[in-house]
Design a protein around this motif. Structure first.
Motif, PDB file in Angstrom:
ATOM      1  N   MET A  52       0.836  -1.219   0.000  1.00  0.00           N
ATOM      2  CA  MET A  52       0.000   0.000   0.000  1.00  0.00           C
ATOM      3  C   MET A  52       0.860   1.253   0.000  1.00  0.00           C
ATOM      4  O   MET A  52       0.616   2.207  -0.766  1.00  0.00           O
ATOM      5  CB  MET A  52      -0.913  -0.018   1.227  1.00  0.00           C
ATOM      6  CG  MET A  52      -2.002  -1.109   1.202  1.00  0.00           C
ATOM      7  SD  MET A  52      -3.257  -0.799  -0.049  1.00  0.00           S
ATOM      8  CE  MET A  52      -4.132   0.557   0.721  1.00  0.00           C
ATOM      9  N   LYS A  53       1.885   1.239   0.854  1.00  0.00           N
ATOM     10  CA  LYS A  53       2.770   2.416   0.917  1.00  0.00           C
ATOM     11  C   LYS A  53       3.488   2.640  -0.400  1.00  0.00           C
ATOM     12  O   LYS A  53       3.579   3.771  -0.900  1.00  0.00           O
ATOM     13  CB  LYS A  53       3.790   2.225   2.044  1.00  0.00           C
ATOM     14  CG  LYS A  53       3.207   2.388   3.438  1.00  0.00           C
ATOM     15  CD  LYS A  53       4.277   2.170   4.494  1.00  0.00           C
ATOM     16  CE  LYS A  53       3.694   2.311   5.893  1.00  0.00           C
ATOM     17  NZ  LYS A  53       4.726   2.074   6.935  1.00  0.00           N
ATOM     18  N   THR A  54       4.028   1.561  -0.985  1.00  0.00           N
ATOM     19  CA  THR A  54       4.743   1.704  -2.268  1.00  0.00           C
ATOM     20  C   THR A  54       3.795   2.174  -3.367  1.00  0.00           C
ATOM     21  O   THR A  54       4.156   3.031  -4.189  1.00  0.00           O
ATOM     22  CB  THR A  54       5.374   0.365  -2.650  1.00  0.00           C
ATOM     23  OG1 THR A  54       4.387  -0.674  -2.594  1.00  0.00           O
ATOM     24  CG2 THR A  54       6.518  -0.002  -1.724  1.00  0.00           C
ATOM     25  N   GLN A  55       2.587   1.586  -3.412  1.00  0.00           N
ATOM     26  CA  GLN A  55       1.619   2.031  -4.437  1.00  0.00           C
ATOM     27  C   GLN A  55       1.241   3.507  -4.244  1.00  0.00           C
ATOM     28  O   GLN A  55       1.184   4.287  -5.210  1.00  0.00           O
ATOM     29  CB  GLN A  55       0.363   1.157  -4.371  1.00  0.00           C
ATOM     30  CG  GLN A  55       0.567  -0.238  -4.930  1.00  0.00           C
ATOM     31  CD  GLN A  55      -0.658  -1.115  -4.760  1.00  0.00           C
ATOM     32  OE1 GLN A  55      -1.668  -0.643  -4.222  1.00  0.00           O
ATOM     33  NE2 GLN A  55      -0.558  -2.346  -5.225  1.00  0.00           N
ATOM     34  N   HIS A  56       0.997   3.936  -2.993  1.00  0.00           N
ATOM     35  CA  HIS A  56       0.661   5.346  -2.739  1.00  0.00           C
ATOM     36  C   HIS A  56       1.810   6.254  -3.134  1.00  0.00           C
ATOM     37  O   HIS A  56       1.620   7.307  -3.782  1.00  0.00           O
ATOM     38  CB  HIS A  56       0.327   5.517  -1.249  1.00  0.00           C
ATOM     39  CG  HIS A  56      -0.047   6.913  -0.876  1.00  0.00           C
ATOM     40  ND1 HIS A  56      -1.238   7.514  -1.304  1.00  0.00           N
ATOM     41  CD2 HIS A  56       0.616   7.857  -0.131  1.00  0.00           C
ATOM     42  CE1 HIS A  56      -1.292   8.744  -0.857  1.00  0.00           C
ATOM     43  NE2 HIS A  56      -0.167   8.985  -0.112  1.00  0.00           N
ATOM     44  N   HIS A  57       3.053   5.822  -2.737  1.00  0.00           N
ATOM     45  CA  HIS A  57       4.228   6.622  -3.086  1.00  0.00           C
ATOM     46  C   HIS A  57       4.398   6.703  -4.601  1.00  0.00           C
ATOM     47  O   HIS A  57       4.715   7.776  -5.157  1.00  0.00           O
ATOM     48  CB  HIS A  57       5.464   6.015  -2.420  1.00  0.00           C
ATOM     49  CG  HIS A  57       6.694   6.856  -2.548  1.00  0.00           C
ATOM     50  ND1 HIS A  57       6.847   8.084  -1.896  1.00  0.00           N
ATOM     51  CD2 HIS A  57       7.843   6.665  -3.261  1.00  0.00           C
ATOM     52  CE1 HIS A  57       8.012   8.607  -2.205  1.00  0.00           C
ATOM     53  NE2 HIS A  57       8.643   7.744  -3.021  1.00  0.00           N
ATOM     54  N   ILE A  58       4.168   5.563  -5.292  1.00  0.00           N
ATOM     55  CA  ILE A  58       4.289   5.560  -6.765  1.00  0.00           C
ATOM     56  C   ILE A  58       3.231   6.471  -7.391  1.00  0.00           C
ATOM     57  O   ILE A  58       3.511   7.234  -8.336  1.00  0.00           O
ATOM     58  CB  ILE A  58       4.172   4.111  -7.278  1.00  0.00           C
ATOM     59  CG1 ILE A  58       5.443   3.312  -6.924  1.00  0.00           C
ATOM     60  CG2 ILE A  58       3.949   4.082  -8.791  1.00  0.00           C
ATOM     61  CD1 ILE A  58       5.290   1.825  -7.024  1.00  0.00           C
TER      62      ILE A  58
END
Length: 625
Positions: free
Chosen positions: A267-273
């Motif tokens: 979730m964090k990586t997708q939000h950051h991306i």
């Protein structure tokens, strides 16, 4: 007569005793039919005889405190001559209860008999005469031929199996005395042997019952041990199952945590991306808009430059033509326009420089954004790799969980089987306990009956021992009677020699009688005068004739042939002794032969029976004038 060497006599006696003890031990052991122990009397006597044989002719060694004379020295020498004897010597030295060399020697003899190598060890010892001479005198039994004969006899002991407990015996203080009563046989040995056989059979039955009881106790104890081991294994399996369940719960919790962490990271990586994508799109759009504005400004500036350049060319061309016509005011306006255009040009160049700076800054930001994108991509790759690793770990943990579940299923199946086996074992144990109780009751009843029989047999043994003591006393009295009878037989031999002399005198008297008869015929007148003397001589001659006839018809009855008195017919015993009548030679008791009369064979009064006494008195009374 030649005087015998006393040492030779001792050697012969010891050899005979060794023969008797070895022969008796082999015969009794073969008839016994079992392994011999330390309490077996013939075996004890054998060791005593061997000890006496080994002690014969030992040299006395002087020590600091006293004189030393022991058989352990030559037996210890066997260790050097025969390497296989090292084990016996070492084990004898290691025995804790032995303090004297004699005790060690006795333990050595017992261990050698159990190994069935006593003959081999002593044979190697006898061969080395020079070494034995340090311990024995030249006339000792071990130095002569008798020692070799005893060693040859010891080979027969290899058929005997002995199980002797050396640790428990007090070998230091035993008294080695030879019991000769074991080798004296009488007529009642057969009955004693039968009693011993019956007692041995009863003891065998008792040992058999005890052995069965021991086997049952061992089976019950083994069953108890198996039940205990099954219970222990069951508890261990339950503990392992609980540990496996706890491990499964922990692994499931770790899997759940890893999955939650993995979802959070995703979730964090997708939000950051997504944020980075929005920022990059906004920056790209601003860059495109600024680029388009800058391009439009640059195109307009170029167009204006072109137009100015064209206007300058036209102005120059026109200036040459109208220089003469146009005044200074027009030139001034043109110069102003030129100044404006130059300023405009400077402004455009500044704007271009500013745009270039903005472009460089945007490029730097783009490079930074690209680096950040690369870093995000690397982070995404790392996260993807971690995700794959976590998925692989999850797969492995799932596989482990599946295996553990299989193991738990197997453990539950084995637990069920073990419970079934335990129930079966408990049933078998209950049955065995019931059988054991029944068997114990039977054994108790049998043991009680056997104890009763043993008590009866012990009573019989006590009675037999008392009878044996009485028989020994009777035998001693018989030996004393035998010695007395030997003395009386010696006296009778002397008397027979006297009787032979009397026979010779009687023959001489017969010759004289014949001469006297001839002289009687020749001198009848002289005989008439001497009639009285002749009558006396005739009476004497008749007495001598009767004594001769009695001696010729007399038969001296042997002691073994008479068991009852000839007159009263009572049986002879220890109290009722046997007595010979010196007239008829028959055997009577004391009551029937307590008379004494002088006989022609002996002038002194001797013992005669009642019938001979009456006959002789009647004859004497008839011969009296």
């Amino acid at each position: 007569m030649a005087v015998k060497d006393p040492t030779a006599v001792e050697r012969a006696n010891l050899l005979n005793m060794a023969k008797l003890s070895i022969k008796g031990l082999i015969e009794s052991a073969l008839s016994f039919g079992r392994t011999l122990d330390s309490d077996y009397p013939p075996l004890q006597q054998f060791f005593v005889v061997m000890e006496h044989c080994l002690k014969h002719g030992l040299k006395v060694k002087k020590s600091f405190l006293s004189y030393n004379k022991t058989i352990w020295g030559p037996l210890e020498l066997v260790e050097k001559l025969y390497p296989e004897a090292e084990e016996i010597a070492a084990s004898v030295r290691d025995l804790p209860g032995l303090k004297t060399p004699l005790g060690r020697a006795r333990a050595w003899l017992r261990l050698a008999l159990m190994q069935k190598k006593m003959a081999d060890y002593l044979r190697y010892l006898i061969i080395q005469r020079d070494l034995l001479s340090e311990f024995y005198e030249y006339h000792a039994l071990m130095m002569e031929e008798e020692g070799a004969v005893i060693v040859g006899l010891l080979v027969g002991l290899n058929v005997i199996d002995a199980n002797l407990c050396v640790k428990g015996e007090d070998l230091d203080s035993q008294v080695g005395v030879i019991d000769f009563s074991m080798y004296l046989k009488n007529e009642e040995d057969i009955g004693g042997k039968e009693r011993n056989v019956q007692i041995a059979a009863i003891l065998d039955q008792k040992n058999y019952v005890e052995e069965l009881n021991r086997q049952l106790n061992s089976t019950v104890s083994s069953l108890h041990a198996r039940v205990d081991s099954l219970e222990k294994s069951n508890t261990k399996l339950i503990e392992e199952l609980a540990i496996a369940k706890n491990n499964i719960i922990k692994l499931q919790e770790e899997n759940h945590q890893l999955r939650s962490e993995n979802t959070l990271i995703l979730m964090k990586t997708q939000h950051h991306i997504e944020v980075t994508k929005v920022d990059v799109d906004a920056e790209l759009q601003t860059y495109k808009h600024s680029r388009q504005g800058l391009d439009e400004m640059y195109n307009e500036a170029r167009r204006q430059l072109r137009e100015e350049s064209q206007l300058r060319q036209k102005v120059e061309i026109c200036g040459g033509e109208r220089s003469s016509t146009v005044g200074p005011a027009v030139s001034y306006d043109r110069e102003n326009e030129l100044m404006v255009q130059v300023s405009m040009k400077h402004e455009i160049e500044l704007a271009m420089k500013l745009l270039e700076k903005d472009i460089h800054e945007k490029q730097d930001t783009l490079i930074g954004l690209r680096q950040q994108l690369d870093e995000v991509k690397a982070i995404n790759i790392e996260m993807y790799q971690k995700l794959q690793v976590s998925e692989d770990a999850m797969k492995e943990k799932n596989e482990i969980i599946g295996r553990l579940e299989d193991k738990t299923n197997q453990i539950t199946a084995t637990m069920k089987q073990l419970e079934q086996r335990l129930q079966q074992a408990e049933k078998v144990q209950m049955e065995a306990e019931n059988e054991d109780e029944k068997f114990k009751q039977e054994c108790i009843s049998k043991s009680e009956s056997l104890q009763k029989e043993i008590s009866q047999k012990e009573k019989q043994l006590v009675q037999l021992e008392t009878d044996l003591k009485i028989e020994k006393e009777w035998r001693q009295t018989l030996e004393d009677d035998l010695q007395r009878e030997k003395a009386t037989s010696f006296h009778l031999r002397v008397e027979t020699q006297q009787i032979i002399c009397l026979k010779k005198e009687f023959l001489k008297l017969q010759d004289k009688n014949r001469q006297l008869k001839k002289m009687c015929h020749d001198q009848e007148e002289a005989l008439q005068e001497l009639a009285c003397k002749l009558s006396e001589s005739k009476l004497k001659i008749e007495d001598i004739k009767e004594a001769n006839k009695a001696l010729q018809g007399q038969v001296w009855l042997k002691d073994k042939e008479a068991t009852h008195c000839k007159l009263c017919e009572k049986e002879f015993s220890l109290s009722k002794r046997k007595h010979h009548c010196r007239n008829c030679g028959e055997i009577f008791c004391n009551a029937c032969s307590d008379n004494e009369l002088p006989l022609p064979s002996s002038p002194k009064p001797v013992r005669v029976c009642d019938s001979c006494h009456a006959f002789l008195i009647q004859r004497c009374s008839s011969n009296m004038p």
